[in-house]
Motif scaffolding. Structure first.
Motif, PDB file in Angstrom:
ATOM      1  N   ASP A 190       0.815  -1.210   0.000  1.00 59.06           N
ATOM      2  CA  ASP A 190       0.000   0.000   0.000  1.00 59.06           C
ATOM      3  C   ASP A 190       0.851   1.264   0.000  1.00 59.06           C
ATOM      4  OD1 ASP A 190      -2.997   0.245   0.089  1.00 59.06           O
ATOM      5  OD2 ASP A 190      -2.453   1.780   1.537  1.00 59.06           O
ATOM      6  N   SER A 218      -9.024   0.974   4.086  1.00 56.98           N
ATOM      7  CA  SER A 218      -8.824   0.955   2.636  1.00 56.98           C
ATOM      8  C   SER A 218     -10.104   1.311   1.893  1.00 56.98           C
ATOM      9  CB  SER A 218      -8.341  -0.435   2.194  1.00 56.98           C
ATOM     10  OG  SER A 218      -7.108  -0.761   2.781  1.00 56.98           O
ATOM     11  N   ARG A 246      -6.200   7.478   5.614  1.00 59.04           N
ATOM     12  CA  ARG A 246      -4.884   6.840   5.558  1.00 59.04           C
ATOM     13  C   ARG A 246      -4.319   6.614   6.961  1.00 59.04           C
ATOM     14  NH1 ARG A 246      -2.114   4.099   2.122  1.00 59.04           N
ATOM     15  NH2 ARG A 246      -0.211   5.340   2.114  1.00 59.04           N
ATOM     16  N   GLN A 301      -5.906   3.487   8.164  1.00 57.17           N
ATOM     17  CA  GLN A 301      -5.211   2.371   7.522  1.00 57.17           C
ATOM     18  C   GLN A 301      -3.900   2.068   8.233  1.00 57.17           C
ATOM     19  OE1 GLN A 301      -4.485   3.245   3.354  1.00 57.17           O
ATOM     20  NE2 GLN A 301      -5.179   1.208   2.819  1.00 57.17           N
ATOM     21  N   PHE A 341      -7.031   1.233  -3.584  1.00 54.48           N
ATOM     22  CA  PHE A 341      -7.489   0.954  -2.221  1.00 54.48           C
ATOM     23  C   PHE A 341      -8.498  -0.188  -2.197  1.00 54.48           C
ATOM     24  CE2 PHE A 341      -6.459   5.571  -2.137  1.00 54.48           C
ATOM     25  CZ  PHE A 341      -5.391   5.504  -1.264  1.00 54.48           C
ATOM     26  N   ASN A 345      -7.678  -3.949  -1.783  1.00 56.39           N
ATOM     27  CA  ASN A 345      -7.414  -4.522  -0.456  1.00 56.39           C
ATOM     28  C   ASN A 345      -8.645  -5.204   0.144  1.00 56.39           C
ATOM     29  OD1 ASN A 345      -4.691  -3.788  -0.214  1.00 56.39           O
ATOM     30  ND2 ASN A 345      -5.237  -1.724   0.440  1.00 56.39           N
TER      31      ASN A 345
END
Length: 523
Positions: A33, A97, A113, A116, A175, A178
């Motif tokens: 990622d 994600s 983020r 994440q 994203f 995932n």
């Protein structure tokens, strides 16, 4: 317990490999990622009408979240059990994600983020703990080699995958991809991972948390702001760095007082762990910092597309995949102090080619050098970690792996910032074009800056009447990259010094000597 260890088969059986598969899936999501998002920054600028400095925080925020949550992992693993915590981290990362894919503004994307990163930060240290306990001391080298696969695939596969998804579909898919991987990993983990038998709860070090986690976040925030500000004297750089460093130093002195500190620095009394930590930190600053610039050279100097730049990096991963399984087997039979220095020499040999790059350096030579560097990479990072963890007790593995991951995170951030500052400083030395300024900042446009922009956008090249200007600018920019790579090369060579102090003879493993830890039941 020791007899169980002694009776462990020399080869990795199916049950252990199934557990390794769960860990590799989680690690691939977390590491991939970072590099997938790196190629999407220009797209984010266009989508959200944001500056480069703003979209860069989609990567920085993820890194800061990783650094903040990693110190909590060792305590949480003891308190809740590795299986519960690992599945929770997978779920948090997957939810983050999906939320990233729904972001309508750059502020939302940065916030998601962070979410994440809070999940992703726990995946690697937890994975190392789970695999180390499952493998036993006789097979830890081979298991660490398996865990090294995502560390290699991330930097190589990320740009390729990101470029393909953005070009073929949209940025949302970097994203959304995932989601199926995360759900599959959750089901896989539920079926395969051994049942939790958490130890009696230790008291949580709240004071340590209030010092270490904010300290790391502030220090890395300041370091991450350095490439943008270009000076240590900027308030955005020196204030958070100073406050963060003060908190971290305060924690170091404080951490020897509690019975159960948030990060157990007493582990550094173990010579193997200390030497391995120093070697790993210097290596990460050198190689990971400069390594991020390899794709930039292909993109900005050679004018390659994102997909092609990613493909040109593939030889490095191929080289590592050749030596990593061999290095894992050797780490179980030969002390790493006898192999790692030679692997570092291979990396340095391949690295030297990049200190001589120009505007037309042979791709065959560059790809061959990357392959040689990959051969060295496969015999470096995971054997060092194997050496660090092998002589720890089962109880200390989670805390030892947490310590190593924090070191890697800090060293990687520092290396990236330092190399970016050196490169930018070199590029800023390029002659300015009289009467031409950047419409956004008003700053003069340099020959190197204009030439690199023309490489990525042919329409710019068409507006420049003097083709020699592009040639001069590109040559200057290529020299700037070469000088920056020279710094990375020198640091890589210096890594050999602490590597010479790695164990050169077999030492007894204490991995399964902790009488309070129940046997690991493999499903």
């Amino acid at each position: 317990m020791s007899s169980q260890s002694a009776a462990a088969p020399a080869k990795l059986d199916g049950a252990v490999l199934k557990i390794a598969g769960v860990v590799v899936l989680g690690a691939i999501m977390s590491i991939l990622d970072v590099t997938v998002v790196s190629v999407a920054l220009p797209t984010f600028q266009k989508e959200f009408n944001a500056t480069y400095a703003e979209v860069a925080w989609t990567m920085t925020a993820y890194t800061l979240a990783l650094a903040t949550v990693i110190p909590l992992t060792g305590w949480a693993a003891d308190r809740f059990g590795t299986k519960r915590l690992y599945m929770s981290a997978l779920l948090l990362f997957t939810i983050g994600s999906v939320l990233c894919a729904t972001a309508d503004s750059i502020g939302q994307l940065i916030a998601y983020r962070v979410l994440q990163g809070l999940g992703g930060g726990m995946l690697m240290p937890l994975g190392m703990t789970i695999m180390t306990r499952a493998a036993g001391p006789e097979r830890i080298g081979r298991l660490m080699a398996v865990l090294g696969i995502p560390m290699l695939l991330g930097p190589i596969g990320g740009p390729i995958l990101g470029g393909w998804l953005i070009d073929s579909y949209s940025w949302h898919w970097i994203f959304l991809i995932n989601l199926p991987i995360g759900l599959g990993a959750l089901i896989y983990a539920q079926v395969v991972l051994p049942a939790d038998r958490p130890e009696p709860s230790e008291s949580f070090d709240f004071i340590g948390m209030l010092m270490l986690s904010p300290g790391l976040a502030l220090f890395l925030y300041g370091v991450s702001s350095l490439p943008e500000e270009q000076t240590l004297t900027a308030n955005k750089v020196w204030i958070p760095m100073l406050v963060g460093a003060a908190l971290v130093i305060g924690f170091i002195f404080y951490s020897f007082k509690p019975v159960h500190p948030l990060l157990d620095l007493r582990l550094l009394r173990n010579r193997n762990l200390t030497v391995a930590s120093i070697t790993l930190a210097v290596f990460t600053v050198a190689f990971m910092g400069a390594g991020l610039l390899f794709p930039s050279y292909f993109l900005q100097i050679r004018g390659e597309s994102t997909l092609h730049a990613g493909l040109l990096m593939a030889p490095q991963g191929i080289g590592a995949m050749v030596t990593m399984p061999i290095a894992g087997i050797l780490a179980d039979k030969i002390p790493v102090g006898r192999t790692v220095p030679f692997a570092l020499l291979l990396i340095a040999g391949g690295f030297y080619t990049f200190t001589q790059v120009g505007t037309d350096t042979s791709y065959l030579l560059l790809c061959g050098s990357l392959f040689v560097m990959g051969l060295g990479m496969g015999g470096t990072m995971m054997p060092i970690m194997t050496s660090a963890l092998r002589t720890l007790t089962n109880h200390d593995v989670a805390r030892g792996s947490t310590l190593l991951n924090i070191l890697q995170q800090i060293a990687g951030s520092v290396g990236s910032a330092v190399m970016s500052v050196i490169l930018t400083s070199e590029l800023n030395g390029s002659p300015a074009i009289p009467g031409v300024t950047n419409p956004e900042t008003g700053a003069p446009v340099t020959e190197a800056g204009l030439a690199m922009a023309a490489q990525s956008d042919p329409s710019i090249a068409a507006t420049i009447p003097d083709p020699t200007l592009i040639e001069r600018g590109l040559q200057f920019a290529a020299d700037a990259f070469a000088n920056t790579f020279m710094v990375g090369f020198v640091l890589t060579v210096l890594t050999i010094v602490p590597a010479l102090f790695l164990p050169r003879k077999h030492e007894e493993s204490h991995l399964l000597d902790d009488e309070n830890v129940p046997p690991v039941v493999l499903h």
